[in-house]
Write an enzyme that holds these catalytic residues in place. Structure first.
Site, PDB file in Angstrom:
ATOM      1  CG  MET A  27      12.247  39.236  -5.408  1.00  0.00           C
ATOM      2  SD  MET A  27      11.111  40.443  -6.105  1.00  0.00           S
ATOM      3  CE  MET A  27      12.205  41.387  -7.131  1.00  0.00           C
ATOM      4  CG  HIS A  34      20.826  36.274  -4.727  1.00  0.00           C
ATOM      5  ND1 HIS A  34      20.827  36.506  -6.078  1.00  0.00           N
ATOM      6  CD2 HIS A  34      19.847  37.050  -4.208  1.00  0.00           C
ATOM      7  CE1 HIS A  34      19.881  37.385  -6.370  1.00  0.00           C
ATOM      8  NE2 HIS A  34      19.269  37.730  -5.260  1.00  0.00           N
ATOM      9  NE  ARG A 184      14.338  45.233 -12.130  1.00  0.00           N
ATOM     10  CZ  ARG A 184      13.825  45.339 -10.882  1.00  0.00           C
ATOM     11  NH1 ARG A 184      14.610  45.624  -9.859  1.00  0.00           N
ATOM     12  NH2 ARG A 184      12.535  45.154 -10.688  1.00  0.00           N
TER      13      ARG A 184
HETATM   14  O1  PAF Z   1      15.649  42.419  -2.545  1.00  0.00           O
HETATM   15  C1  PAF Z   1      14.830  41.586  -2.977  1.00  0.00           C
HETATM   16  O2  PAF Z   1      15.176  40.639  -3.700  1.00  0.00           O
HETATM   17  C2  PAF Z   1      13.369  41.760  -2.647  1.00  0.00           C
HETATM   18  O3  PAF Z   1      13.004  43.093  -2.574  1.00  0.00           O
HETATM   19  C3  PAF Z   1      12.937  41.002  -1.373  1.00  0.00           C
HETATM   20  C4  PAF Z   1      13.641  41.547  -0.148  1.00  0.00           C
HETATM   21  C5  PAF Z   1      13.263  39.517  -1.520  1.00  0.00           C
HETATM   22  C6  PAF Z   1      11.434  41.153  -1.165  1.00  0.00           C
HETATM   23  O4  PAF Z   1      10.709  40.653  -2.235  1.00  0.00           O
END
Ligand code: PAF
Length: 273
Positions: A27, A34, A184
């Site tokens: 997201m 990430h 967050r």
């Molecule tokens: O973990 C996340 O960032 C979200 O829940 C995902 C898996 C991208 C789905 O929107």
């Protein structure tokens, strides 16, 4: 690096590439966690696709959908530097129509723990993950262990819907002081960030107890709750890695999960023992 914003364009583009595809759904507001997912995807596949989409259907009324951090330009740069081949950046209108087929989270596993505090959240997650997996059709998709319940439900969906993708679970990345990385965390004031450390401390306490051969789930939970007292704890749970209840910790088969609110920010963390 290619930036694509519609599902049809991405499907067409990927059709021409017969290589193995590693997919990292996100997201946005990308952080070291990430980047770890992307690096693993890069190492294990010929083509790497990252999606950046703040999925509206997984936010409940009154949650932080509007203020969720959006940093598309910085995220694209991070993707480029991490060796991503394609960034998929759709708008909500590209992903959803007015009258939608529903994908519902399982009635029990989707409505306990985080699903209990956020009823319906996991139906939104599963819906968007199903859509994204269908668009990208990857060989492997990468998810963080920090969202352990999400990971468990995605694995269930893939298994129960006979989907042809390998779900790869990747270890949680932490700050030096133990705080699990999360998009967050930027909501936290310096004092709240300090308070939030109680969460990872409670997990370290649990693993210390286990290393001293304290196996009893209730005993461990009681000691964790004592440490977490200053926070607004949503749950402390010790389950099997399949999310079934257990009475005693079994090494190699257990996950310990905490969710607590620090100010208005809901934070999740867990360890796999
Ligand atoms: O973990 C996340 O960032 C979200 O829940 C995902 C898996 C991208 C789905 O929107």
């Amino acid at each position: 690096m290619k930036i694509i914003s519609t599902p049809s364009e991405l499907k067409n583009y990927l059709k021409e590439h017969k290589q193995s595809i590693g997919f990292v759904p996100t997201m946005g507001a990308l952080h070291e966690g990430h980047i770890t997912l992307i690096k693993k995807a890069r190492a294990e596949n010929e083509l790497v696709v990252v999606s950046i989409f703040v999925n509206p259907t997984q936010f409940l009324q009154g949650e932080d959908l509007d203020k969720y951090p959006r940093r598309d330009e910085a995220d694209k740069k991070i993707c480029e530097l991490s060796g991503v081949d394609v960034v998929f950046l759709p708008q909500a209108e590209d992903m959803y129509q007015k009258d939608e087929v529903s994908i519902l989270a399982p009635k029990v596993r989707g409505y306990v723990l985080e699903g209990h505090s956020r009823p319906g959240h996991f139906s939104g997650v599963l819906t968007v993950v199903m859509k994204l997996l269908n668009i990208v059709n990857p060989s492997r998709a990468y998810f963080g262990k920090k969202d352990a319940q999400q990971l468990n439900l995605i694995k269930l969906m893939v298994e129960q819907m006979f989907m042809d993708v390998e779900i790869v679970a990747v270890d949680t990345v932490r700050e030096k002081d133990g705080l699990a990385l999360s998009s967050r965390n930027i909501y936290l004031s310096p004092q709240q960030r300090q308070d939030a450390l109680k969460i990872s401390e409670s997990l370290y306490l649990a693993s210390k107890l286990v290393s001293k051969k304290v196996w009893d789930v209730q005993e461990i939970k009681t000691q964790m709750r004592e440490l977490l007292k200053p926070l607004d704890v949503e749950y402390v749970e010790i389950l099997s890695r399949d999310f079934d209840n257990i009475k005693e910790v079994i090494l190699g088969h257990t996950v310990i999960l905490v969710e607590a609110k620090v100010g208005e920010t809901r934070l999740l963390d867990n360890i796999w023992l």
